[in-house]
Design a protein around this motif. Structure first.
Motif, PDB file in Angstrom:
ATOM      1  N   SER A 151       2.761  13.671 -14.387  1.00 39.58           N
ATOM      2  CA  SER A 151       2.414  14.948 -13.762  1.00 39.58           C
ATOM      3  C   SER A 151       0.913  15.161 -13.592  1.00 39.58           C
ATOM      4  O   SER A 151       0.490  16.120 -12.945  1.00 39.58           O
ATOM      5  N   LEU A 152       0.089  14.296 -14.161  1.00 42.64           N
ATOM      6  CA  LEU A 152      -1.348  14.418 -13.984  1.00 42.64           C
ATOM      7  C   LEU A 152      -1.700  14.209 -12.511  1.00 42.64           C
ATOM      8  O   LEU A 152      -1.260  13.235 -11.896  1.00 42.64           O
ATOM      9  N   PRO A 153      -2.474  15.094 -11.897  1.00 43.79           N
ATOM     10  CA  PRO A 153      -2.791  14.950 -10.470  1.00 43.79           C
ATOM     11  C   PRO A 153      -3.541  13.660 -10.151  1.00 43.79           C
ATOM     12  O   PRO A 153      -4.432  13.240 -10.898  1.00 43.79           O
ATOM     13  N   LEU A 154      -3.166  13.061  -9.023  1.00 44.11           N
ATOM     14  CA  LEU A 154      -3.756  11.813  -8.554  1.00 44.11           C
ATOM     15  C   LEU A 154      -4.448  12.047  -7.216  1.00 44.11           C
ATOM     16  O   LEU A 154      -3.830  12.550  -6.271  1.00 44.11           O
ATOM     17  N   VAL A 155      -5.721  11.680  -7.146  1.00 46.84           N
ATOM     18  CA  VAL A 155      -6.518  11.817  -5.928  1.00 46.84           C
ATOM     19  C   VAL A 155      -6.733  10.437  -5.308  1.00 46.84           C
ATOM     20  O   VAL A 155      -7.161   9.504  -5.992  1.00 46.84           O
ATOM     21  N   ALA A 156      -6.433  10.318  -4.023  1.00 43.02           N
ATOM     22  CA  ALA A 156      -6.701   9.088  -3.280  1.00 43.02           C
ATOM     23  C   ALA A 156      -8.011   9.234  -2.521  1.00 43.02           C
ATOM     24  O   ALA A 156      -8.249  10.261  -1.881  1.00 43.02           O
ATOM     25  N   ILE A 157      -8.869   8.217  -2.588  1.00 43.18           N
ATOM     26  CA  ILE A 157     -10.154   8.275  -1.893  1.00 43.18           C
ATOM     27  C   ILE A 157     -10.540   6.877  -1.423  1.00 43.18           C
ATOM     28  O   ILE A 157     -10.119   5.868  -1.997  1.00 43.18           O
ATOM     29  N   GLY A 158     -11.329   6.822  -0.359  1.00 42.88           N
ATOM     30  CA  GLY A 158     -11.855   5.554   0.126  1.00 42.88           C
ATOM     31  C   GLY A 158     -11.223   5.125   1.433  1.00 42.88           C
ATOM     32  O   GLY A 158     -10.081   4.676   1.456  1.00 42.88           O
ATOM     33  N   GLY A 159     -11.957   5.306   2.522  1.00 41.99           N
ATOM     34  CA  GLY A 159     -11.476   4.870   3.829  1.00 41.99           C
ATOM     35  C   GLY A 159     -10.359   5.726   4.397  1.00 41.99           C
ATOM     36  O   GLY A 159      -9.668   5.309   5.328  1.00 41.99           O
ATOM     37  N   ILE A 160     -10.181   6.918   3.860  1.00 43.50           N
ATOM     38  CA  ILE A 160      -9.060   7.754   4.306  1.00 43.50           C
ATOM     39  C   ILE A 160      -9.459   8.543   5.542  1.00 43.50           C
ATOM     40  O   ILE A 160     -10.511   9.185   5.583  1.00 43.50           O
ATOM     41  N   THR A 161      -8.604   8.464   6.556  1.00 43.82           N
ATOM     42  CA  THR A 161      -8.764   9.194   7.802  1.00 43.82           C
ATOM     43  C   THR A 161      -7.576  10.133   7.954  1.00 43.82           C
ATOM     44  O   THR A 161      -6.626  10.086   7.170  1.00 43.82           O
ATOM     45  N   LEU A 162      -7.622  10.946   8.987  1.00 42.64           N
ATOM     46  CA  LEU A 162      -6.532  11.886   9.218  1.00 42.64           C
ATOM     47  C   LEU A 162      -5.189  11.164   9.312  1.00 42.64           C
ATOM     48  O   LEU A 162      -4.195  11.608   8.729  1.00 42.64           O
ATOM     49  N   ALA A 163      -5.161  10.032  10.006  1.00 45.25           N
ATOM     50  CA  ALA A 163      -3.905   9.294  10.173  1.00 45.25           C
ATOM     51  C   ALA A 163      -3.396   8.718   8.858  1.00 45.25           C
ATOM     52  O   ALA A 163      -2.206   8.393   8.743  1.00 45.25           O
ATOM     53  N   ARG A 164      -4.265   8.581   7.870  1.00 47.52           N
ATOM     54  CA  ARG A 164      -3.885   7.984   6.590  1.00 47.52           C
ATOM     55  C   ARG A 164      -3.543   9.007   5.517  1.00 47.52           C
ATOM     56  O   ARG A 164      -3.172   8.630   4.396  1.00 47.52           O
ATOM     57  N   VAL A 165      -3.681  10.291   5.837  1.00 49.31           N
ATOM     58  CA  VAL A 165      -3.377  11.336   4.862  1.00 49.31           C
ATOM     59  C   VAL A 165      -1.922  11.266   4.422  1.00 49.31           C
ATOM     60  O   VAL A 165      -1.610  11.208   3.225  1.00 49.31           O
ATOM     61  N   LYS A 166      -1.018  11.288   5.389  1.00 44.90           N
ATOM     62  CA  LYS A 166       0.409  11.332   5.063  1.00 44.90           C
ATOM     63  C   LYS A 166       0.871  10.092   4.302  1.00 44.90           C
ATOM     64  O   LYS A 166       1.594  10.226   3.298  1.00 44.90           O
ATOM     65  N   PRO A 167       0.473   8.864   4.697  1.00 41.74           N
ATOM     66  CA  PRO A 167       0.879   7.687   3.911  1.00 41.74           C
ATOM     67  C   PRO A 167       0.426   7.742   2.455  1.00 41.74           C
ATOM     68  O   PRO A 167       1.152   7.309   1.559  1.00 41.74           O
ATOM     69  N   CYS A 168      -0.766   8.303   2.205  1.00 40.00           N
ATOM     70  CA  CYS A 168      -1.238   8.418   0.825  1.00 40.00           C
ATOM     71  C   CYS A 168      -0.372   9.393   0.026  1.00 40.00           C
ATOM     72  O   CYS A 168       0.003   9.118  -1.116  1.00 40.00           O
ATOM     73  N   LEU A 169      -0.059  10.522   0.634  1.00 39.80           N
ATOM     74  CA  LEU A 169       0.772  11.514  -0.048  1.00 39.80           C
ATOM     75  C   LEU A 169       2.178  10.979  -0.294  1.00 39.80           C
ATOM     76  O   LEU A 169       2.762  11.185  -1.357  1.00 39.80           O
TER      77      LEU A 169
END
Length: 209
Positions: A151-169
């Protein structure tokens, strides 16, 4: 379960961006200052804090944990090298929430031992903003990290663009972060709105920290 203030997390290099992006609806913004004299850092932090209060932004300060304590900043974000010198007991005693960067299982174990309020994994894709000791992690590693931290929140960072938001989530990130996709965009305010829309389309509900 701990949550973050929002599922998007712009990282900016001057206080004025807190005003611009906060005005557009961003509510979780990191001020990352590098290679500035201490007095200049304090001045930027104070201005950023004023803008954050104006727009209801939860402000994160990178690296400068003592200044974050002195100025009453909401969060401090530390890299692995910062953990060597940061006074974690003082940070906790000051009521500041803590985020930590991770790139490997060893770094994740070290971060979790510090009992952070979120961990960040990166770079998910290649980034040219700063030289990284680790190559692209890929979205599969987000799934691995989320399984490990629960349950600890996870942040994705690095090379993320608008098109890559949904795949990360969809891979397990609770929050997506970027620098250049906001501050180098032709219309940063519209980009904030587009990122927020992308999180809604991925089924992410508004959060409150």
């Amino acid at each position: 379960m701990s949550t973050l203030p929002q599922a998007i997390y712009p990282v900016v290099d001057v206080a004025q961006w807190v005003d611009r992006l906060g005005r557009a609806g961003a509510r979780f913004i990191q001020l990352r200052l590098k290679d500035k004299p201490a007095a200049a850092v304090v001045a930027e932090v104070r201005q950023a804090r004023q803008f954050a209060q104006q727009w209801g932004v939860c402000l994160v300060l990178n690296d400068y944990w003592q200044i974050a304590l002195d100025e009453g900043i909401d969060y401090i974000h530390l890299g692995q090298e910062d953990l060597d010198t940061a006074d974690l007991a003082a940070i906790r005693a000051g009521g500041i929430r803590l985020g930590i960067s991770t790139h490997s299982h060893e770094e994740l174990d070290r971060a979790l031992a510090c009992k952070p309020d979120y961990v960040a994994l990166g770079p998910i894709w290649e980034t040219r903003l700063k030289k990284m000791a680790f190559g692209p992690q890929g979205t599969a590693k987000l799934t691995d990290w989320k399984a490990r931290i629960g349950s600890l929140p996870l942040v994705a960072i690095g090379g993320i663009t608008l098109a890559r938001v949904k795949p990360c989530l969809e891979a397990g990130a609770d929050c997506v972060s970027a620098v250049s996709d906001f501050i180098l965009h032709a219309d940063p305010q519209a980009q904030v709105e587009a990122w927020l829309a992308a999180t809604r389309s991925a089924g992410v509900q508004p959060q409150h920290g």
